[in-house]
Design a protein around this motif. Structure first.
Motif, mmCIF file in Angstrom:
data_model
loop_
_atom_site.group_PDB
_atom_site.id
_atom_site.type_symbol
_atom_site.label_atom_id
_atom_site.label_comp_id
_atom_site.label_asym_id
_atom_site.label_seq_id
_atom_site.Cartn_x
_atom_site.Cartn_y
_atom_site.Cartn_z
ATOM 1 N N ASN A 74 0.867 -1.167 0.000
ATOM 2 C CA ASN A 74 0.000 0.000 0.000
ATOM 3 C C ASN A 74 0.914 1.229 0.000
ATOM 4 N N LYS A 75 1.044 1.873 -1.155
ATOM 5 C CA LYS A 75 1.980 2.984 -1.294
ATOM 6 C C LYS A 75 1.578 4.208 -0.472
ATOM 7 N N ASP A 76 0.276 4.379 -0.228
ATOM 8 C CA ASP A 76 -0.176 5.535 0.542
ATOM 9 C C ASP A 76 -0.003 5.328 2.042
ATOM 10 N N MET A 77 -0.248 4.098 2.505
ATOM 11 C CA MET A 77 -0.110 3.771 3.932
ATOM 12 C C MET A 77 0.664 2.455 4.075
ATOM 13 N N GLN A 80 0.151 -0.011 7.072
ATOM 14 C CA GLN A 80 -1.171 -0.577 7.337
ATOM 15 C C GLN A 80 -1.287 -2.036 6.904
ATOM 16 N N GLU A 81 -0.593 -2.393 5.822
ATOM 17 C CA GLU A 81 -0.666 -3.750 5.285
ATOM 18 C C GLU A 81 0.754 -4.245 5.052
ATOM 19 N N LYS A 108 10.351 6.638 -0.586
ATOM 20 C CA LYS A 108 9.507 6.064 0.470
ATOM 21 C C LYS A 108 9.059 4.640 0.135
ATOM 22 N N THR A 109 8.523 4.440 -1.054
ATOM 23 C CA THR A 109 8.036 3.109 -1.439
ATOM 24 C C THR A 109 9.160 2.083 -1.357
ATOM 25 N N TYR A 112 10.260 1.191 2.295
ATOM 26 C CA TYR A 112 9.356 0.287 3.005
ATOM 27 C C TYR A 112 9.442 -1.151 2.503
#
Length: 171
Positions: A74-77, A80-81, A108-109, A112
């Motif tokens: 989930n690139k936005d959050m 969360q997953e 960022k992506t 993570y």
């Protein structure tokens, strides 16, 4: 140019993208020519399509066995997953992993996704990207870059890697 791209500036056409993919494949081979196998881990969706194209090129120019891995998050959050790797049975232990994405913006992506790779103890992790926008917020840089582009923070780069259209646009 399709109607939906009227307001966009074409920065790379099909031929240019194909040339850049080929050049990146040669660079990957040059840096890893002693390897028996390497893993191209493409960030879904466009990064994975780019990884598939790189794998095709690498198989044409080198004897290295190339495994493809699809990375979904989930690139936005991203917290969360969990980051998912498909197929799950590919071992990364002591292998070179090339993390592939279409556009590198803040890092960022890619930052993570490292959590999914590091516990498996890869030999090294490299980054390949078609377009590098140079807005780093995380300590991630591209090992292999197809096209370097200075953009403003408001601008976006859209890469289209489909059968009927291959292009990169500045929005």
């Amino acid at each position: 140019m399709t109607p939906q791209h009227k307001q966009q500036n074409l920065i790379l056409d099909r031929t240019q993208i194909e040339q850049k993919v080929k050049r990146i494949a040669y660079e990957i081979y040059e840096r890893n020519f002693e390897e028996q196998e390497l893993v191209l881990a493409g960030i879904y969706p466009s990064g994975h399509t780019l990884a598939e194209r790189l794998a095709e090129q690498l198989q044409q120019i080198s004897p290295i066995k190339v495994s493809l891995l699809q990375v979904t998050l989930n690139k936005d959050m991203p917290l969360q997953e969990p980051v998912q790797l498909q197929p799950e049975n590919i071992s990364l232990a002591d292998k070179v992993v090339v993390l592939v994405d279409d556009v590198l913006n803040t890092g960022k992506t890619l930052a993570y996704t490292l959590n999914a790779f590091l516990p498996q103890n890869p030999k090294k992790v490299e980054v390949a990207t078609l377009v590098d926008r140079h807005h780093p917020l995380y300590p991630i840089s591209s090992t292999y870059t197809g096209y370097s582009l200075a953009t403003t923070l408001r601008e976006r780069v859209q890469v289209v890697l489909q059968e009927d259209e291959v292009a990169a646009y500045l929005l």
